[in-house]
Design an enzyme around this catalytic site. Structure first.
Site, PDB file in Angstrom:
ATOM      1  N   ASP A   1      21.790  59.266  43.246  1.00 10.41           N
ATOM      2  CA  ASP A   1      21.906  58.899  44.672  1.00 10.41           C
ATOM      3  C   ASP A   1      22.625  60.042  45.386  1.00 10.41           C
ATOM      4  O   ASP A   1      23.337  60.831  44.757  1.00 10.41           O
ATOM      5  CB  ASP A   1      22.680  57.587  44.850  1.00 10.41           C
TER       6      ASP A   1
ATOM      7  N   CYS B   1      18.025  55.722  45.425  1.00 12.79           N
ATOM      8  CA  CYS B   1      18.284  56.106  46.809  1.00 12.79           C
ATOM      9  C   CYS B   1      16.970  55.941  47.561  1.00 12.79           C
ATOM     10  O   CYS B   1      15.952  56.544  47.171  1.00 12.79           O
ATOM     11  CB  CYS B   1      18.736  57.564  46.821  1.00 12.79           C
TER      12      CYS B   1
ATOM     13  N   GLU C   1      30.641  55.405  52.954  1.00 11.90           N
ATOM     14  CA  GLU C   1      31.097  56.555  52.131  1.00 11.90           C
ATOM     15  C   GLU C   1      32.586  56.806  52.345  1.00 11.90           C
ATOM     16  O   GLU C   1      33.265  57.316  51.476  1.00 11.90           O
ATOM     17  CB  GLU C   1      30.307  57.824  52.478  1.00 11.90           C
TER      18      GLU C   1
HETATM   19  N1  DGL Z   1      22.009  55.297  49.740  1.00 12.03           N
HETATM   20  C1  DGL Z   1      20.897  56.068  50.091  1.00 12.03           C
HETATM   21  C2  DGL Z   1      19.692  55.236  50.467  1.00 12.03           C
HETATM   22  O1  DGL Z   1      19.449  54.282  49.811  1.00 12.03           O
HETATM   23  C3  DGL Z   1      21.094  57.233  50.985  1.00 12.03           C
HETATM   24  C4  DGL Z   1      22.092  57.203  52.038  1.00 12.03           C
HETATM   25  C5  DGL Z   1      22.242  58.571  52.669  1.00 12.03           C
HETATM   26  O2  DGL Z   1      22.526  59.531  51.942  1.00 12.03           O
HETATM   27  O3  DGL Z   1      22.056  58.669  53.888  1.00 12.03           O
HETATM   28  O4  DGL Z   1      18.967  55.500  51.366  1.00 12.03           O
END
Ligand code: DGL
Length: 286
Positions: A17, A80, A165
């Site tokens: 991720d 992700c 985050e």
């Molecule tokens: N957690 C990730 C997703 O599922 C990415 C978040 C990001 O880096 O903006 O999209």
């Protein structure tokens, strides 16, 4: 019997991720496959990915996957949505045949879209995701392939990942943005009765999301759906499962400082984590 060479080549399932979000997926994968080894890589030094260009997300994802291959992973899950929506197809079709034809990379979009139509009674589904995921149109397109009768509305929530985050998962500021974006989604289609959290960071905001949703509308996070599909995949592909090491270990790697990762990562994973710093080609040193 397994040859010595094969035994040497066994490796963990890689889980990737941009930051901490994929740990909410890893938590479910590890529950479903407790004996398998997992190696998690968070590209925290370059997170978030969500508002970055197509080309940048592709490049970063390829670099991270290459790093997980170098750590010995025969199989990598892109935990992700942004990377799955923007990079997976090119990785599978263009990059893998060149760099590692014997390894596999899976995403988390398909396991979710395959179930999407079954989550709703009204046939109206909402998607909350990053700008990258929403702009890719991957969810409406894929859900449309499996459930052409389902109406899909999407809302990008560009500020949610930076809040999460930074450990801001409660309080007035984040609550205001969650409410605003949820209301924007529901205004598009008041008949929505199932909302998919199409970003692995969002389960950490579940309480606020549920509070903002009208009664009777359920929020669905992806972890369990993805875990169930991975178990099925390994049953259907014993030749891949055979190459996975199974000592029950979980290792964590971050492109940031491990102290930061360990502090926040435990909240996402649901238990303490101890990470190591790794460098990946192109990522800033920390
Ligand atoms: N957690 C990730 C997703 O599922 C990415 C978040 C990001 O880096 O903006 O999209």
């Amino acid at each position: 019997m397994r040859s010595e060479k094969q035994a040497r080549n066994l490796g963990p399932i890689g889980v990737f991720d941009s930051g901490y979000g994929g740990l909410t997926i890893l938590r479910e994968l590890a529950k479903a496959l407790p004996g398998h080894d997992f190696a998690y890589l968070g590209d925290n030094a370059r997170s978030p990915y969500g508002s970055r260009s197509f080309e940048t997300i592709r490049r970063y994802t390829l670099q991270a996957v290459t790093r997980l291959f170098a750590l010995g992973c025969p199989l990598v899950v892109l935990a992700c949505n942004t990377a799955s929506a923007r990079a997976l197809r090119t990785l599978q079709r263009r990059d893998l045949p060149e760099i590692a034809p014997d390894r596999r990379v899976l995403g988390i979009l398909r396991p979710t879209t395959e179930e999407a139509g079954r989550l709703s009674r009204t046939g109206h589904v909402g998607i909350l995701g990053t700008e990258g995921t929403v702009r890719s149109e991957s969810y409406p397109i894929e859900i449309g392939e499996f459930f052409p009768e389902v109406r899909v509305s999407q809302q990008a929530c560009p500020l949610w990942v930076p809040f999460v985050e930074n450990g801001e998962t409660s309080g007035e500021a984040v609550e205001w943005f969650v409410r605003r974006d949820v209301e924007r989604l529901m205004a598009q289609d008041p008949e929505i009765d199932a909302v998919i959290l199409a970003c692995t960071h969002y389960p950490l905001l579940m309480d606020l999301i549920e509070k903002a949703l009208p009664e009777g509308v359920k929020a669905v996070s992806q972890g369990e759906l993805v875990a169930k599909k991975l178990v099925d995949y390994l049953k259907r592909h014993p030749e891949i499962d055979e190459r996975l090491s199974k000592t029950g270990s979980r290792r964590f790697y971050t492109t940031e400082q491990p102290e930061f990762f360990d502090k926040r990562g435990g909240i996402f994973f649901g238990q303490p984590v101890h990470s190591e710093h790794v460098e990946i080609e192109g990522a800033p040193n920390s």
